[in-house]
Enzyme design. Sequence first.
Site, PDB file in Angstrom:
ATOM      1  N   LYS A 273       0.838  -1.200   0.000  1.00 23.72           N
ATOM      2  CA  LYS A 273       0.000   0.000   0.000  1.00 23.72           C
ATOM      3  C   LYS A 273       0.879   1.259   0.000  1.00 23.72           C
ATOM      4  CE  LYS A 273      -3.886  -2.381   2.123  1.00 23.72           C
ATOM      5  NZ  LYS A 273      -4.707  -2.694   3.292  1.00 23.72           N
TER       6      LYS A 273
ATOM      7  N   GLN B 233      -4.830  -1.432   9.606  1.00 19.74           N
ATOM      8  CA  GLN B 233      -4.761  -2.758   8.977  1.00 19.74           C
ATOM      9  C   GLN B 233      -5.342  -3.829   9.910  1.00 19.74           C
ATOM     10  OE1 GLN B 233      -3.823  -3.225   5.839  1.00 19.74           O
ATOM     11  NE2 GLN B 233      -3.866  -5.448   5.818  1.00 19.74           N
TER      12      GLN B 233
ATOM     13  N   ASP C 164     -11.099   2.867   3.755  1.00 15.84           N
ATOM     14  CA  ASP C 164     -11.364   1.423   3.676  1.00 15.84           C
ATOM     15  C   ASP C 164     -12.854   1.167   3.430  1.00 15.84           C
ATOM     16  OD1 ASP C 164      -9.369  -0.513   3.873  1.00 15.84           O
ATOM     17  OD2 ASP C 164      -9.127  -0.239   6.030  1.00 15.84           O
TER      18      ASP C 164
HETATM   19  N1  GUN Z   1      -6.747  -6.723   5.985  1.00 20.46           N
HETATM   20  C1  GUN Z   1      -6.950  -7.411   4.833  1.00 20.46           C
HETATM   21  N2  GUN Z   1      -7.529  -6.614   3.901  1.00 20.46           N
HETATM   22  C2  GUN Z   1      -7.693  -5.406   4.485  1.00 20.46           C
HETATM   23  C3  GUN Z   1      -8.215  -4.174   4.024  1.00 20.46           C
HETATM   24  O1  GUN Z   1      -8.680  -4.028   2.885  1.00 20.46           O
HETATM   25  N3  GUN Z   1      -8.205  -3.150   4.936  1.00 20.46           N
HETATM   26  C4  GUN Z   1      -7.711  -3.292   6.186  1.00 20.46           C
HETATM   27  N4  GUN Z   1      -7.750  -2.223   6.995  1.00 20.46           N
HETATM   28  N5  GUN Z   1      -7.224  -4.429   6.644  1.00 20.46           N
HETATM   29  C5  GUN Z   1      -7.203  -5.474   5.788  1.00 20.46           C
END
Ligand code: GUN
Length: 291
Positions: free
Chosen positions: A52, A96, A119
Site C-alpha cells: 500500500k 490494517q 477502507d
Molecule cells: N486486511 C486485509 N484486507 C484489508 C483491508 O482491505 N483493509 C484493512 N484495513 N485491513 C485489511
Amino acid sequence: MQIIDGKLISTKLKEEIANEVLQITSTGKRAPHLAVIIVGEDGGSQVYVNNKIKACEFVGFKSTHIELPESTTEEELLKRVQELNNDSELDGFIVQLPLPKHISEQKIIEAIDHSKDVDGFHPVNIGKLTIGLPGFVSATPFGIVEIIKRYNIQTAGKHVVVLGRSNIVGRPVSILLSQKTEHGNATVTVCHSRTPNLKEITQQADILIAAIGIPEYVTADMVKDGVVVIDVGTTRIKSDQTKSGWKLKGDVKFDEVSEKASFITPVPGGVGPMTIASLLANTLKAYKSKN
Ligand code: GUN
C-alpha cells in the site's frame, strides 16, 4: 474465454490517479495523503501494508506508515485514531486488520472519522452504500465493479450469484450489483453455508462471484457455459515451489472452470491487485471532497 488481467487494469487505474495527482501538484497544491496504521507483526499484514505504501509512492501521494507494537492497548490505538481524525493535512487512513485479540476491531473502525475512512468499513459508509449515496466503497467490492466496468461485462437483467455474505465482500457487492445504476440492475442471489442445493443455484449464474474462502470450492459441474467468474478467494497455502514458502489459492478450480467461462479472474492477478488501486481511488476522492 478471456482471463481478466487485474494487474493490468489496476496499473491503468493507478496511472489515471497519478495523472490527476500531477495536475493537482503542478498548481502548487499539496498531494493527497494516506496513513496506514499496523499493530503487531503479522507477516501477511506487513506485506499488504508495504504494498500500500509503495502504491502511494507510485501515484505521488504522501504516505505515513505508523507501526505500533503488539502490546498496544485499545485505548492507545483509539488515541492514535483521534490524532489522525484531527490532522487537517491527512485525507484518509486505515487501520490494517486483523488487530491483536485484545483490541476490538469494531470499536476501532467506528472511531475513525467516516470522511477519512478510505477502507469503507465504517457503518456510515456501509449505510451510504446500501442506499446508494456517495461515500467510500470498500476495496474488494470496488475492485469487482471496476473489473466489470472495464471489461464491459453486462449486468442489467443478468443473474449474479454471490457465494458468501461477509460484511466486506459478499454483502456489499450483492447490494452494488442489484442497485439501479449503470453497472447494477442485476438479479442477485446471495448463497451461504445454510443454502441447500447450492449447485442448482450456481448453475443458473450468468456471473458468479466466489467469496467463501474455501480453496478450489467451485468446480466445473457447478457452472454453466459462458459464465463470468470473479474469484475473490485468497487462501494462503504452504508450497515448496515458491521462495516465500506459500502461495495463494482462489475459491475456484481455475483449470476446469475456465474451460466453460467467458471471462474469469485468476488468483493471483485478478481481484487482488484491484484492491490497492481502490484504496488510492478512495483517498483521492477524500482529498477532492475536502479541497
Ligand atoms: N486486511 C486485509 N484486507 C484489508 C483491508 O482491505 N483493509 C484493512 N484495513 N485491513 C485489511
